[in-house]
Design an enzyme around this catalytic site. Structure first.
Site, PDB file in Angstrom:
ATOM      1  N   ASP A 115      41.773  18.469  47.286  1.00  0.00           N
ATOM      2  CA  ASP A 115      40.540  18.254  48.049  1.00  0.00           C
ATOM      3  C   ASP A 115      39.727  19.532  48.226  1.00  0.00           C
ATOM      4  O   ASP A 115      38.872  19.621  49.105  1.00  0.00           O
ATOM      5  CB  ASP A 115      40.844  17.605  49.414  1.00  0.00           C
ATOM      6  N   HIS A 148      34.497  37.344  25.112  1.00  0.00           N
ATOM      7  CA  HIS A 148      34.467  36.624  26.393  1.00  0.00           C
ATOM      8  C   HIS A 148      35.713  36.915  27.222  1.00  0.00           C
ATOM      9  O   HIS A 148      36.250  36.031  27.888  1.00  0.00           O
ATOM     10  CB  HIS A 148      34.312  35.118  26.154  1.00  0.00           C
ATOM     11  N   HIS A 167      27.342  38.800  17.409  1.00  0.00           N
ATOM     12  CA  HIS A 167      26.538  37.928  18.283  1.00  0.00           C
ATOM     13  C   HIS A 167      25.053  38.275  18.167  1.00  0.00           C
ATOM     14  O   HIS A 167      24.685  39.269  17.547  1.00  0.00           O
ATOM     15  CB  HIS A 167      27.025  38.002  19.737  1.00  0.00           C
ATOM     16  N   GLU A 207      20.805  43.077  24.105  1.00  0.00           N
ATOM     17  CA  GLU A 207      22.217  43.421  24.295  1.00  0.00           C
ATOM     18  C   GLU A 207      22.998  43.615  22.995  1.00  0.00           C
ATOM     19  O   GLU A 207      23.946  42.889  22.719  1.00  0.00           O
ATOM     20  CB  GLU A 207      22.891  42.355  25.148  1.00  0.00           C
ATOM     21  N   ARG A 250      28.991  47.485  24.416  1.00  0.00           N
ATOM     22  CA  ARG A 250      27.750  46.695  24.484  1.00  0.00           C
ATOM     23  C   ARG A 250      26.885  47.335  25.563  1.00  0.00           C
ATOM     24  O   ARG A 250      27.398  47.849  26.565  1.00  0.00           O
ATOM     25  CB  ARG A 250      28.040  45.223  24.820  1.00  0.00           C
ATOM     26  N   GLU A 275      23.444  46.193  27.720  1.00  0.00           N
ATOM     27  CA  GLU A 275      22.601  45.015  27.941  1.00  0.00           C
ATOM     28  C   GLU A 275      21.650  45.244  29.111  1.00  0.00           C
ATOM     29  O   GLU A 275      22.081  45.624  30.203  1.00  0.00           O
ATOM     30  CB  GLU A 275      23.485  43.794  28.240  1.00  0.00           C
TER      31      GLU A 275
END
Ligand code: GLY
Ligand code: MN
Ligand code: MN
Length: 442
Positions: free
Chosen positions: A43, A246, A353, A387, A408, A410
């Protein structure tokens, strides 16, 4: 019971966007639900996040709400939302309810969400077309079809159901692509919070720490300055983990001599920021790390320099790829001429990418990248990321001293009337600036 939400003014921008959408489609009915609440386990729910399209047109953040616009000569703007409920509000907090929501959010009519199935067939009767988005939520799709069938069942009574259905997203996507003043003010604040978080991460990093400690510093800074959440799961990737695009485990130790890649941005009032910085855990770049870093920075600088109105979407990417291809040849990671490295796609072993995406309410924001199969031209008010990166996994032809370097850089870039504005400049980017911030740790 006092309700702090009740005292916050809702800017007129949301109602203006609804009016613009009504003008664009001219006639017919728009139906747009917000996102459902999601159970995490048993819940316990995930933190609630409204649907971006719905929020863009309403500013209304509660779950269980549906926007309806009846376009035409005199458009009607209607909100279905939860009724006030003393019992539920004791447990879960304030709800606007239909009466307050109507005045505060500028609607012509509001109804209880419990009346949706009863009212919708009436609103769809004799309307020529319906704009909604199907295919994301089968439960919602079934409800919409149920309303259509309820109208069709009245055919012998002379009632016509909408004969044409359109996907609602494309007309809103076009609006969302060009950020208005209200949106840009929020995006600038989001960028400021996130650049502060990256600086804090640099100051808190040292050998012997862990990725999750640095993640905690980022989240601390986001929340400390009022951002509601990270815009996406932060990537805090030390050493070889930076070569996993990722990577989100964020649980490894930080080692002397390795780089740390952080891709993290906050979400403020619905709007994302998206920043990546890569810096040495020790505070000083080793020579090989510096060489690769300077190559990626040169690619990013060149790509940002071409962002201006009229330039097509692919140009920053192609610009970055050319600089990276030259750099990869110079480093001995790719062989042959730069043109050959680009033509064959050999560079993709190290840069796999694209160089950016639209940024806004969603981190990978709404909006087409092509029109009529051609890359679209940039326009003032668009916001994109730039990026480029370089990820050197061990493999044939990769020298030892370059193995496991992942970098990287970005930034978030607004297209202006005559060029661009980098919203995230305050996060240190040059080797000298990064090393200076890290020297200030002691
Ligand atoms: N952080 C997601 C991206 O850079 O696209
Ligand atoms: Mn991005
Ligand atoms: Mn990112």
């Amino acid at each position: 019971m006092p309700n702090p939400d009740d005292t916050i003014d809702v800017p007129a921008d949301y109602a203006q966007r609804r009016s613009r959408l009504a003008q664009t489609i001219q006639q017919g009915v728009v139906v747009l639900p917000t996102a459902p609440e999601q159970i995490r386990n048993r819940d316990a729910h995930y933190a609630y996040r409204y649907d971006s399209y719905f929020y863009y047109l309403t500013g209304f953040a509660e779950p269980e709400a549906v926007l309806v616009i009846i376009a035409g000569a005199t458009p009607r703007h209607i909100l279905f939302c939860r009724e006030r409920d003393a019992e539920r509000e004791t447990w879960e907090g304030f709800r606007h309810g239909t009466e307050l929501a109507r005045g505060k959010f500028g609607f012509d009519e509001t109804h209880a969400i419990s009346e949706l199935d009863e009212v919708m067939p009436k609103l769809l009767a004799d309307q020529p077309q319906l704009y909604c988005h199907l295919g994301s939520d089968s439960h919602w799709d079934t409800r919409v079809l149920g309303w259509l069938n309820a109208v069709r069942a009245q055919a012998r009574a002379g009632v016509a159901a909408p004969a044409i259905m359109h996907d609602l997203h494309p007309p809103i996507d076009e609006m969302r692509l060009i950020k208005d003043t209200h949106e840009l003010a929020i995006m600038r604040r989001a960028a400021r919070i996130s650049t502060g978080a990256h600086k804090r991460a640099m100051r808190m990093t040292s050998p012997g720490g862990t990725e999750y400690e640095i993640e905690a510093e980022l989240l601390h800074e986001f929340r400390r300055y009022g951002a509601q959440a990270p815009a996406y799961t932060p990537i805090v990737a030390g050493g070889a983990n930076a070569c996993v695009l990722h990577y989100v485990q964020n649980n490894a130790p930080l080692r002397d001599g390795e780089l740390l890649l952080i891709d993290a941005g906050c979400e403020l009032d619905g709007y994302a920021s998206d920043i990546t910085r890569t810096f040495p855990v020790s505070g000083a770049f080793a020579p090989a790390q510096r060489d690769v870093y300077q190559m990626v920075l040169a690619a990013q600088t060149a790509a940002i320099a071409v962002v201006r109105p009229g330039v097509t979407w692919n140009v920053p990417h192609d610009t970055a790829v050319r600089v990276l291809a030259q750099g990869l040849v110079d480093l001995g990671l790719c062989q042959g001429s730069v043109d050959k490295v680009i033509e064959t796609g050999d560079y993709k072993q190290f840069y796999m990418h694209r160089t950016g995406h639209w940024l806004g309410l969603d981190v990978h924001d709404a909006g087409d990248y092509k029109r009529a199969n051609q890359w679209r031209a940039l326009e003032p008010g668009m916001v994109l990321t730039v990026e480029p990166g370089c990820y050197i996994r061990p493999g044939a032809g990769v020298p030892r001293h370059l193995e496991n370097i992942g970098i990287r850089i970005e930034d978030d870039v607004l297209v202006t009337m005559d060029g661009n504005e980098v919203l995230t400049l305050a996060a240190p980017r040059s080797v000298a600036d990064i090393e200076a911030v890290m020297r200030s740790r002691e």
